[in-house]
Write a protein that holds these residues in place. Structure first.
Motif, PDB file in Angstrom:
ATOM      1  N   VAL A 104      46.934 -30.541  35.674  1.00 51.28           N
ATOM      2  CA  VAL A 104      47.428 -30.249  36.884  1.00 51.28           C
ATOM      3  C   VAL A 104      46.646 -31.077  37.847  1.00 51.28           C
ATOM      4  N   PHE A 149      49.388 -36.342  39.018  1.00 53.82           N
ATOM      5  CA  PHE A 149      50.240 -35.476  38.018  1.00 53.82           C
ATOM      6  C   PHE A 149      51.653 -35.073  38.727  1.00 53.82           C
ATOM      7  N   LYS A 150      51.650 -34.921  39.899  1.00 54.45           N
ATOM      8  CA  LYS A 150      53.055 -34.521  40.487  1.00 54.45           C
ATOM      9  C   LYS A 150      53.892 -35.764  40.311  1.00 54.45           C
ATOM     10  N   LYS A 178      44.440 -26.795  33.705  1.00 50.54           N
ATOM     11  CA  LYS A 178      43.823 -27.062  35.061  1.00 50.54           C
ATOM     12  C   LYS A 178      43.624 -28.406  35.065  1.00 50.54           C
TER      13      LYS A 178
END
Lengths: 601, 332
Positions: B95, B100-101, B92
């Motif tokens: 992310v 992060f993306k 968690k």
């Protein structure tokens, strides 16, 4: 028939192959395997515990214990192999001989890393496999980790009961010089877990510059940032390929940051609270200036990837703001590469209207000696420290008047085997090896006898960290340099005190007169600005939010600085960065830091 | 490397052990006899497989229990069983990182492009090299091209930083001669990814082409002769004889490389990247590396590694299934 033999041979061959691979597949370079099956882990447990208390020649609690029968202590060493002369090694040298004969302590190294990076790896492995030597040198974060996991012991009692009076006095002196913060970074749960290596802060950094280039331009030494910029402008027209100033990988240099009072890496005090340097408005002004310089070509267009220090050493940069130790590295190369190069030091430059400050890194390093929880004889380590400090500081008049030393003071002597040393130097021995090879003629009372190597005389300068040691007294090195170089300038070298002389001589032999004079400039300037000191006010362990968010926050900070300086983003981008910083964890971190600050006052 | 060797052989191991001749009436005693027969006949082959099996078992399967630290707040002194269980917290956390993306996207894009373009380049190169008659020329070209594979990225990175420099670097000199403006490849977000991909392919294509060259040598000469008789020109021969001939190798290698989709080349990126290109160049491994600098993040490292492994495994499965259905490629 033939095919049957052949298939039998095939079968045998396959079987041999299988065996060979299975034997050979043992990974010999698995570091955990090789360090944890060493007999040392058993040796400290195997040291004769029964005989110790009975066999001590001195009463327990005496600061100078000798252990009889000898005990074994293990240490995680960091010593490059070329520090040792022929026949000597980490486990066999002048120090280990002395330690065995005089103090009854046999030192064994659990590992020996040739440089900082491999030492860090070995330390991490040792922590992970829970196989620690008795004494190690570890950075602050690791110390917190180990203390939490109870792998190391608190040192408060040992500090109180097992230090000699001299050592206690010197440590308090250092603590005062650090504003009472000597042990703070290494405390966990209000107990002291580490003892830092204290190296006198000669100075934070100097504004080194090329005096010869300045003379060619016919300009005076700049005293403000604007004056410096006009020098750079003139330089650019005359030598378009020469850079103005060396910058870091994010394009900043203390020369400009200081001028605006911007200190991006530290926590500063403002209105009784701590604030983070990177998000203060002064940084914005400094970045604006730096981006102008980038456009004008005063700083390297490829600062993100280029090796600017190499350019400095090749003579292609005008100024370099960095530590005094540059004399040990790039300055020396520069001296050799460019005949006409002449170095000097500028004063710290204010921006046109203003405040300048000078960030002083602490003299205590951010790493410290720690003692494993499995040690049988932690007091042995302190006893050895007492012996070593006694001998190292016995020539200080102010100390000999106050305390009773074990060894009488003796004036520092020249080595008796100078011819041999010259020969070694001719054969390419480095400075450290020469130090180790020196022989002296001290009296029998001292540890440096007759024809043994002068270990203690070189103790404070030897590159190998044996046992726990505390390198210098506060202000000691700086004053030695100052006195030494001033005497050199005035021709009164023979009137120097022995310690000052030895430091001066070492510098002079290695740097040459020109660099010594440059260094003198720097020291005098530093003294001038003595009261403009700015220090990092946060020395706790990383806070919980720091552990999770700090990497990201540092990343966006570096990105922001780089982009603004390179001109890819306008200066207003800085405000977006500040908002992002606070919104993505900066706010929590600031709160946690201030909680620590309030509690630590 | 050992793992690659073992992984490549595993399916064949299983195939050999499983593909037994069926007894006509399916009676067990017959079957046992046949199995035993088969085993003894191929005993040497099985012996040769034993090292691979043992290696993979000891070094890849047994240590898997250590993955438990990805779900704990691992402390070395508490060991595996004493550390606090935290479930999916580390995942968690990863992310939830603001970038992060972006990092994940960078990783996937860079890795995918490296795999696709790298495979194409290796194949084309081996096709071309296969046509060369002169053995000496062939051998020397092969040696020269796979030499860079053995050099570490620290060395090659340093060389490329020099070549790509705007200040006297070779590439920019040429560009300027041709009348273009100099490009700061390693500092520009538009050029960083192409540079990374190109230099990685340059380093590895020689090595990657070795397998393809071997596969090319295994194509039956008669097939070419038949194609010529049928009136195929060089190009048609390549498309209809050569490529199908090495298709199984191509698919196998492509499947395996997909397993590494989330590791886009840590060493290379670490050497070449800098704050100016974090946006397009920061990958999962460098991000983790920086996080690990703040604290000894054993658990986070394990969590990230586990995530990379699971995604890689799923992708291999998926690509194998696709290959099975559309390219008639079978391992089992």
């Amino acid at each position: 028939m033939a095919s049957k033999i052949r298939s039998a041979m095939n079968g045998m061959g396959a079987a041999i192959l299988v065996c060979a691979v299975l034997i050979g597949c043992n990974k010999p370079d698995n570091p955990i395997a090789s360090s944890s099956n060493s007999p040392e882990s058993a040796s400290s447990a195997a040291s004769p515990t029964a005989g110790n208390t009975a066999g001590n020649t001195e009463a327990a609690g005496d600061a100078y214990q000798k252990f009889d029968p000898p005990i074994v202590l293990t240490q995680g060493m960091r010593a490059s192999p070329d520090l040792f002369i022929e026949g000597h090694s980490v486990d066999n040298n002048a120090y280990t001989e002395w330690s065995k004969n005089v103090a009854g302590v046999v030192w064994k190294s659990k590992w020996n890393a040739p440089d900082d990076e491999s030492h860090a790896q070995k330390l991490t492995l040792a922590i992970a496999s829970n196989d620690l030597p008795d004494l190690m040198y570890a950075p602050q974060e690791k110390i917190q980790q180990m203390a939490k996991a109870k792998q190391i012991i608190p040192l408060d009692d040992l500090l109180k009961n097992n230090q000699s009076d001299i050592v206690k006095y010197i440590y308090e002196e250092a603590n005062r010089a650090e504003g009472g913060n000597l042990y703070k970074p290494f405390m966990y749960d209000n107990q002291i877990y580490g003892i830092p290596l204290y190296v006198d802060p000669v100075g934070p950094y100097f504004n080194w510059f090329r005096q010869d280039l300045l003379a060619e331009l016919g300009a005076a030494v700049p005293t403000t940032l604007d004056e410096f910029e006009s020098v750079l402008r003139a330089l650019k027209t005359k030598y378009p390929d020469t850079l103005g100033v060396v910058t870091g990988k994010t394009g900043t240099t203390p020369l400009v940051l200081d001028a605006y009072g911007a200190f991006p890496d530290i926590w500063q005090e403002a209105d009784g609270k701590l604030v983070y340097g990177s998000v203060q408005p002064q940084v914005k002004e400094a970045l604006a200036r730096l981006s102008e310089w980038y456009k004008a070509g005063y700083i390297d267009k490829e600062f993100v990837v280029s090796d600017q220090e190499a350019k400095w050493a090749a003579g292609n940069v005008f100024a370099y703001t960095t530590g005094w130790w540059l004399n040990w590295g790039s300055n020396l190369s520069l001296d050799q590469n460019v005949d006409t190069a002449q170095l000097s030091v500028m004063p710290y430059l204010p921006a046109s209207d203003g405040f300048i400050g000078r960030f002083t890194p602490s003299g205590a390093s951010k790493s410290a000696f720690v003692i494993s929880a499995r040690t049988e004889h932690p007091e042995a380590i302190f006893a050895l420290n007492n012996w070593q400090m006694d001998s190292a500081f016995r020539n200080y008049e102010d100390l000999t008047q106050k305390f009773a030393f074990k060894y009488p003071p003796e004036p520092v002597q020249e080595p008796i085997n100078q011819a041999e040393l010259d020969e070694l130097k001719g054969n390419g021995a480095n400075a450290e090896q020469l130090l180790a090879a020196q022989k002296f003629n001290y009296t029998n009372q001292g540890p440096d006898k007759g024809d043994t190597n002068g270990f203690f005389n070189t103790y404070t300068n030897h590159g190998v960290r044996f046992g726990m040691r505390f390198n210098q007294r506060a202000g000691e090195l700086k004053n030695a340099f100052l006195n030494g170089f001033t005497a050199m300038k005035n021709g009164t070298v023979d009137q120097l005190s022995p310690y000052d002389y030895s430091i001066y001589k070492q510098a002079y032999d290695n740097w040459g007169e020109a660099l010594c004079l440059a260094m003198l400039d720097g020291l005098l300037i530093m003294d001038q600005f003595r009261d403009k000191v700015v220090r990092d006010q946060f020395f706790g362990a990383p806070t919980p939010t720091m552990v999770t968010k700090q990497a990201y926050l540092l990343k966006i900070r570096d990105e922001t600085f780089t982009k603004i300086i390179m001109g890819e983003q306008p200066i207003s981008y800085f405000d977006e960065f500040v908002a992002q910083w606070y919104g993505n964890g900066g706010e929590e971190i600031t709160k946690e830091v201030n909680e620590w600050y309030a509690a630590s006052k | 490397m050992k793992q690659d060797y073992a992984i490549i052989l595993m399916p064949h191991v299983i195939k050999m052990m499983v593909a037994l001749p069926e007894g006509e009436d399916g009676m067990s005693s017959r079957k046992t006899a046949r199995i035993w027969n088969y085993l003894t006949l191929n005993a040497t082959l099985y012996c040769m497989l034993v090292p691979a099996i043992v290696l993979v078992f000891i070094f890849n399967y047994v240590p898997m229990y250590g993955l438990i630290i990805a779900f704990q707040d691992y402390q070395p002194t508490s060991g595996f069983w004493g550390s606090r269980f935290v479930g999916l917290d580390w995942f968690k956390l990863m992310v939830a990182m603001p970038d992060f993306k972006q990092i994940l996207w960078n990783t996937v894009v860079i890795a995918l492009l490296k795999i696709v373009i790298g495979t194409i380049v290796a194949i084309v190169f081996s096709l071309l090299l296969h046509e060369i008659r002169s053995k000496i020329f062939k051998r020397s070209v092969q040696t020269l091209t796979y030499l860079p594979y053995f050099l570490s990225w620290v060395i090659i990175g340093g060389i490329f930083i020099n070549i790509l420099s705007t200040n006297g670097g070779l590439i920019n000199n040429v560009l300027q001669q041709l009348g273009f403006d100099p490009i700061f490849f390693l500092g520009s977000n538009t050029w960083f990814r192409p540079t990374v991909i190109f230099t990685d392919i340059w380093k590895n294509f020689g090595w990657n082409s070795i397998l393809y060259l071997a596969a090319l040598a295994g194509i039956n000469e008669e097939l070419y002769e038949t194609a010529v008789i049928d009136g195929a020109n060089r190009w048609k021969q390549t498309v209809y004889v050569t490529l199908p001939g090495i298709s199984s190798t191509i698919i196998l290698l492509a499947c395996l490389s997909l397993g590494g989709i989330l590791s886009a080349g840590f060493e290379q990126i670490l050497v070449l990247y800098n704050p100016a290109v974090y946006q397009t160049g920061d990958i999962l491994d460098t991000f983790l590396y920086r996080m690990g600098l703040v604290d000894g993040q054993f658990s986070l490292g394990a969590a990230l590694g586990l995530m990379q492994a699971i995604v890689g495994f799923l992708l291999i499965l998926l690509s194998y299934k696709l290959a099975e259905r559309y390219a008639n490629y079978r391992i089992f």
